[in-house]
Scaffold this motif. Structure first.
Motif, PDB file in Angstrom:
ATOM      1  N   PHE A   1       8.426  -6.716  -3.206  1.00 24.02           N
ATOM      2  CA  PHE A   1       8.645  -6.685  -4.650  1.00 24.02           C
ATOM      3  C   PHE A   1       7.923  -7.858  -5.301  1.00 24.02           C
ATOM      4  N   GLN A   2       7.719  -7.720  -6.598  1.00 21.50           N
ATOM      5  CA  GLN A   2       7.025  -8.758  -7.367  1.00 21.50           C
ATOM      6  C   GLN A   2       7.748  -8.983  -8.699  1.00 21.50           C
ATOM      7  N   SER A   3       7.908 -10.235  -9.051  1.00 13.90           N
ATOM      8  CA  SER A   3       8.466 -10.597 -10.363  1.00 13.90           C
ATOM      9  C   SER A   3       7.372 -11.215 -11.217  1.00 13.90           C
ATOM     10  N   GLN A   4       7.285 -10.782 -12.467  1.00 15.55           N
ATOM     11  CA  GLN A   4       6.326 -11.348 -13.417  1.00 15.55           C
ATOM     12  C   GLN A   4       7.050 -11.669 -14.718  1.00 15.55           C
ATOM     13  N   THR A   5       6.611 -12.716 -15.372  1.00 13.89           N
ATOM     14  CA  THR A   5       7.264 -13.169 -16.595  1.00 13.89           C
ATOM     15  C   THR A   5       6.399 -12.840 -17.811  1.00 13.89           C
ATOM     16  N   PHE A   6       7.005 -12.148 -18.778  1.00 12.97           N
ATOM     17  CA  PHE A   6       6.331 -11.796 -20.026  1.00 12.97           C
ATOM     18  C   PHE A   6       7.131 -12.370 -21.179  1.00 12.97           C
ATOM     19  N   ASN A   7       6.511 -13.264 -21.929  1.00 13.24           N
ATOM     20  CA  ASN A   7       7.166 -13.840 -23.116  1.00 13.24           C
ATOM     21  C   ASN A   7       8.569 -14.355 -22.805  1.00 13.24           C
ATOM     22  N   GLY A   8       8.699 -15.039 -21.686  1.00 21.80           N
ATOM     23  CA  GLY A   8       9.975 -15.654 -21.336  1.00 21.80           C
ATOM     24  C   GLY A   8      10.943 -14.739 -20.630  1.00 21.80           C
ATOM     25  N   GLU A   9      10.632 -13.459 -20.486  1.00 21.77           N
ATOM     26  CA  GLU A   9      11.513 -12.524 -19.794  1.00 21.77           C
ATOM     27  C   GLU A   9      10.845 -12.064 -18.503  1.00 21.77           C
ATOM     28  N   THR A  10      11.592 -12.110 -17.422  1.00 22.37           N
ATOM     29  CA  THR A  10      11.045 -11.770 -16.111  1.00 22.37           C
ATOM     30  C   THR A  10      11.395 -10.341 -15.735  1.00 22.37           C
ATOM     31  N   GLY A  11      10.358  -9.594 -15.380  1.00 27.47           N
ATOM     32  CA  GLY A  11      10.551  -8.228 -14.907  1.00 27.47           C
ATOM     33  C   GLY A  11      10.263  -8.148 -13.419  1.00 27.47           C
ATOM     34  N   THR A  12      11.008  -7.290 -12.723  1.00 26.55           N
ATOM     35  CA  THR A  12      10.893  -7.187 -11.272  1.00 26.55           C
ATOM     36  C   THR A  12      10.699  -5.740 -10.867  1.00 26.55           C
ATOM     37  N   GLY A  13       9.775  -5.507  -9.906  1.00 27.43           N
ATOM     38  CA  GLY A  13       9.533  -4.152  -9.450  1.00 27.43           C
ATOM     39  C   GLY A  13       8.700  -4.115  -8.185  1.00 27.43           C
ATOM     40  N   PRO A  14       8.468  -2.912  -7.632  1.00 30.95           N
ATOM     41  CA  PRO A  14       7.780  -2.779  -6.345  1.00 30.95           C
ATOM     42  C   PRO A  14       6.261  -2.695  -6.432  1.00 30.95           C
ATOM     43  N   ALA A  15       5.691  -2.718  -7.639  1.00 36.03           N
ATOM     44  CA  ALA A  15       4.235  -2.575  -7.778  1.00 36.03           C
ATOM     45  C   ALA A  15       3.530  -3.846  -7.331  1.00 36.03           C
ATOM     46  N   ILE A  16       2.569  -3.691  -6.425  1.00 34.15           N
ATOM     47  CA  ILE A  16       1.832  -4.856  -5.889  1.00 34.15           C
ATOM     48  C   ILE A  16       0.333  -4.548  -5.868  1.00 34.15           C
ATOM     49  N   PRO A  17      -0.521  -5.572  -5.812  1.00 35.42           N
ATOM     50  CA  PRO A  17      -1.975  -5.361  -5.753  1.00 35.42           C
ATOM     51  C   PRO A  17      -2.423  -5.048  -4.330  1.00 35.42           C
ATOM     52  N   ARG A  18      -3.519  -4.324  -4.203  1.00 39.78           N
ATOM     53  CA  ARG A  18      -4.021  -3.925  -2.892  1.00 39.78           C
ATOM     54  C   ARG A  18      -4.481  -5.105  -2.028  1.00 39.78           C
ATOM     55  N   PRO A  19      -5.120  -6.140  -2.593  1.00 36.92           N
ATOM     56  CA  PRO A  19      -5.580  -7.254  -1.744  1.00 36.92           C
ATOM     57  C   PRO A  19      -4.460  -7.973  -1.010  1.00 36.92           C
ATOM     58  N   LEU A  20      -3.212  -7.756  -1.435  1.00 41.93           N
ATOM     59  CA  LEU A  20      -2.092  -8.427  -0.771  1.00 41.93           C
ATOM     60  C   LEU A  20      -2.011  -8.027   0.702  1.00 41.93           C
ATOM     61  N   GLU A  21      -2.362  -6.785   1.002  1.00 44.91           N
ATOM     62  CA  GLU A  21      -2.320  -6.332   2.396  1.00 44.91           C
ATOM     63  C   GLU A  21      -3.189  -7.218   3.283  1.00 44.91           C
ATOM     64  N   LYS A  22      -4.423  -7.430   2.870  1.00 42.76           N
ATOM     65  CA  LYS A  22      -5.356  -8.233   3.668  1.00 42.76           C
ATOM     66  C   LYS A  22      -4.841  -9.664   3.839  1.00 42.76           C
ATOM     67  N   ALA A  23      -4.289 -10.226   2.759  1.00 44.33           N
ATOM     68  CA  ALA A  23      -3.791 -11.604   2.808  1.00 44.33           C
ATOM     69  C   ALA A  23      -2.633 -11.725   3.798  1.00 44.33           C
ATOM     70  N   LEU A  24      -1.724 -10.753   3.807  1.00 40.53           N
ATOM     71  CA  LEU A  24      -0.579 -10.810   4.712  1.00 40.53           C
ATOM     72  C   LEU A  24      -0.997 -10.544   6.159  1.00 40.53           C
TER      73      LEU A  24
ATOM     74  N   GLU B   1      -3.879 -11.167   7.569  1.00 44.80           N
ATOM     75  CA  GLU B   1      -4.690 -12.245   8.121  1.00 44.80           C
ATOM     76  C   GLU B   1      -3.886 -13.509   8.420  1.00 44.80           C
ATOM     77  N   SER B   2      -2.860 -13.792   7.612  1.00 42.99           N
ATOM     78  CA  SER B   2      -2.191 -15.089   7.739  1.00 42.99           C
ATOM     79  C   SER B   2      -0.719 -15.029   8.139  1.00 42.99           C
ATOM     80  N   TYR B   3      -0.078 -13.869   7.998  1.00 43.83           N
ATOM     81  CA  TYR B   3       1.376 -13.844   8.189  1.00 43.83           C
ATOM     82  C   TYR B   3       1.854 -12.720   9.106  1.00 43.83           C
ATOM     83  N   MET B   4       0.941 -12.086   9.843  1.00 39.07           N
ATOM     84  CA  MET B   4       1.316 -10.911  10.618  1.00 39.07           C
ATOM     85  C   MET B   4       2.297 -11.222  11.737  1.00 39.07           C
ATOM     86  N   ASP B   5       2.405 -12.487  12.151  1.00 39.02           N
ATOM     87  CA  ASP B   5       3.382 -12.861  13.172  1.00 39.02           C
ATOM     88  C   ASP B   5       4.815 -12.602  12.717  1.00 39.02           C
ATOM     89  N   ASN B   6       5.014 -12.496  11.417  1.00 40.49           N
ATOM     90  CA  ASN B   6       6.361 -12.283  10.871  1.00 40.49           C
ATOM     91  C   ASN B   6       6.730 -10.805  10.747  1.00 40.49           C
TER      92      ASN B   6
END
Length: 577
Positions: A61-84, A86-91
């Protein structure tokens, strides 16, 4: 001795049929309501129990803040897969990119059906531990492979063996069936995943997904993970927070943060407010549990009142039994035995009521609950339920009736004490108080339901039909279809839209307008439509005009609803850029 108690209890019940019908009937109805609520609560609490690794599966999940209010949801960017990876697959044991659940047309020979499913990476069947009925578990390793659930395979192929057969998807590409898996039960996530196709296929047939490989600001995807055995959701979340710098590279103003949302919380605790998890359906579980307890309490109070109201008729019986040597404990056991017989009869009738009412309840509650005939746990719990109810309903009458003095009863001089009726009065007041509270609550709920059903929704839903057009057969043929449908007289107007009327499929930011405050953040729901959209839905245009085919410049025009105008702080927005 117990056998004699049951015989006496049965004779008393048989002798007083009217009393028995009222007492057993009242208890049966109360127990039936409690049983149905109990089955519903069990269904809610057992959500996702089908998945073996439920306690290790999460969605990113991802939380983003718009004008002082934080919204939370499951939408994520595609490059996140590569980042995880490459660096965090042990988890992680498994990391799976997935499309959103989507409808596709599946065709085999002359059979064509529409089913919903996902494009997922090859680790998905292992992560979900799908029960493979035919074929291989690694069924989406090839780019042109497809896995079907049992009911979808049956609808397409009948009694034929589907493995190795070719299915045409959306009249666009051919996919070979590599596996058939057991339908995921109704009370589970992914229960509407009726097929799984390779993520690589999803990427290859959509240019925009290919281009999103390095777009950290394009949150159009979802990701599921199974964490390693030697870690926890909290510790992994703390580690992946380091990805924040890359995540915010193109969206620093939104202060995006990632975390793992466990599968065990998806259904009951899936509500977020201002970035914080604040519960969800779990509050309804507590609410209906309390209602069930009060309904059973009312039925028990009714039993107590009816039993104590007949105290004069049982007084001589108590006096004679005491005079010939019966102990008070024996009388208490006798009356509790009568209570057990009544409750047992009521329970059997309640089971019949529940079985008859279950289909209607499922339709009302949008559930698929079956009566657990073969569940040892259910019957063990039911026995405890019967014993508890018998003790609760019969304790006061047993203590009250067994307290009569034999000499006074047999002489005819027995009189109830000054305050002997006080407990019964308290029970009656409590019974009526709870009943009135239930009635008031029911009226309020019905008013809210009627308001929700009849409130203005901004468009005319009467006669409105929505048709998904995923197949290539529809592409480029809208004008022809519109002309034909309108000419037939069956359709008044017809339009296209990039999203369903009742859903938001896309949000956009980066808009600029006159008077936009410095640093103002916006994230607006966005739908692309044809010129006939407003007319098809009978939208009320309060200012300006609808899109028109007569104005080519309308290709650069936009319609805003009143909420958007207010949110953006616009005054007289017509004609402005």
């Amino acid at each position: 001795m117990f056998k004699n108690y049951l015989k006496i209890a049965w004779r008393n019940l048989s002798k007083n049929k009217g009393y028995t019908i009222i007492n057993v009937g009242g208890l049966a109805i109360g127990m039936a309501v409690t049983l149905i609520i109990g089955l519903w609560i069990n269904d809610e609490l057992s959500h996702n129990d089908y998945f073996t690794h439920k306690n290790q599966i999460a969605q990113v999940f991802q939380s983003q803040t718009f004008n002082g209010e934080t919204g939370t949801g499951p939408a994520i960017p595609r490059p996140l897969e590569k980042a995880l990876r490459e660096s965090y697959m042990d988890n992680f044991q498994h990391l799976v990119m997935s499309s959103w659940n989507t409808s596709q047309y599946l065709k085999y020979k002359e059979t064509s059906i529409s089913r919903t499913g996902n494009f997922m990476q090859r680790e998905a069947p292992d992560m979900l531990d799908l029960n493979i009925l035919k074929g291989e578990k690694d069924g989406v390793r090839e780019i042109n492979s497809i896995m079907l659930c049992e009911s979808t395979a049956k609808a397409l192929f009948g009694d034929e063996d589907p493995i190795g057969k070719t299915v045409k998807v959306n009249s666009q590409y051919d996919m070979m069936v590599t596996a058939v898996y057991e339908d995921i039960p109704f009370n589970n996530s992914f229960n509407d995943t009726e097929f799984i196709m390779p993520w690589d296929k999803y990427v290859s047939v959509n240019e925009w997904i290919k281009n999103a490989e390095d777009q950290w600001g394009n949150n159009s995807f979802q990701m599921f993970v199974q964490i390693s055995d030697n870690t926890s959701f909290e510790s992994v979340t703390a580690k992946i927070l380091k990805v924040k710098q890359e995540l915010n590279e193109n969206s620093k103003e939104f202060n995006a943060e990632l975390f793992l949302f466990p599968m065990q919380d998806w259904h009951l605790r899936g509500r977020f407010e201002n970035g914080q998890q604040v519960g969800g359906r779990i509050k309804y579980v507590w609410l209906f549990g309390i209602i069930g307890a009060f309904v059973l309490l009312l039925a028990c109070i009714n039993f107590m009142n009816l039993s104590t109201a007949r105290s004069e008729k049982r007084a001589k019986e108590v006096g004679i039994r005491k005079s010939i040597g019966s102990q008070r404990s024996q009388l208490i056991n006798q009356f509790l035995g009568e209570s057990f017989v009544v409750v047992l009869l009521a329970f059997l009738i309640a089971v019949v009521i529940v079985v008859l009412a279950l289909n209607g309840f499922n339709e009302l509650a949008r559930k698929d609950i079956d009566f657990p005939w073969s569940s040892v746990g259910f019957w063990a719990a039911s026995l405890g339920f019967v014993l508890f109810t018998a003790l609760l309903a019969g304790s006061y009458p047993a203590l009250y009736l067994s307290s009569f003095r034999p000499v006074e009863v047999l002489k005819g001089t027995f009189k109830a004490g000054k305050h002997s009726g006080l407990p019964r009065k308290i029970l009656v007041v409590l019974q009526f108080t709870v009943s009135v509270a239930f009635i008031i609550g029911t009226v309020i709920v019905m008013q809210q339901i009627n308001y929700a059903k009849n409130r203005p929704i901004g468009y005319d839903k009467e006669g409105l039909i929505q048709i998904p057009t995923m197949s290539q057969d529809f592409q480029g043929k809208f004008e022809l279809m519109r002309d034909e449908f309108i000419a037939s007289g069956a359709v008044v107007e017809m339009s296209t839209s990039s999203a369903p009327t009742t859903n938001i499929w896309s949000n956009r930011s980066g808009f600029v307008w006159e008077g936009k405050p410095e640093g103002f953040q916006e994230d607006l729901a966005w739908t692309e439509v044809s010129p006939e959209y407003a007319k098809s839905l009978n939208l009320k245009i309060v200012q300006g005009r609808d899109f028109s085919r007569e104005f080519p410049s309308d290709s650069n025009a936009v319609l805003l609803n009143e909420t958007a105008v207010k949110y953006m702080g616009l005054e007289n927005p017509i004609g402005k850029f």
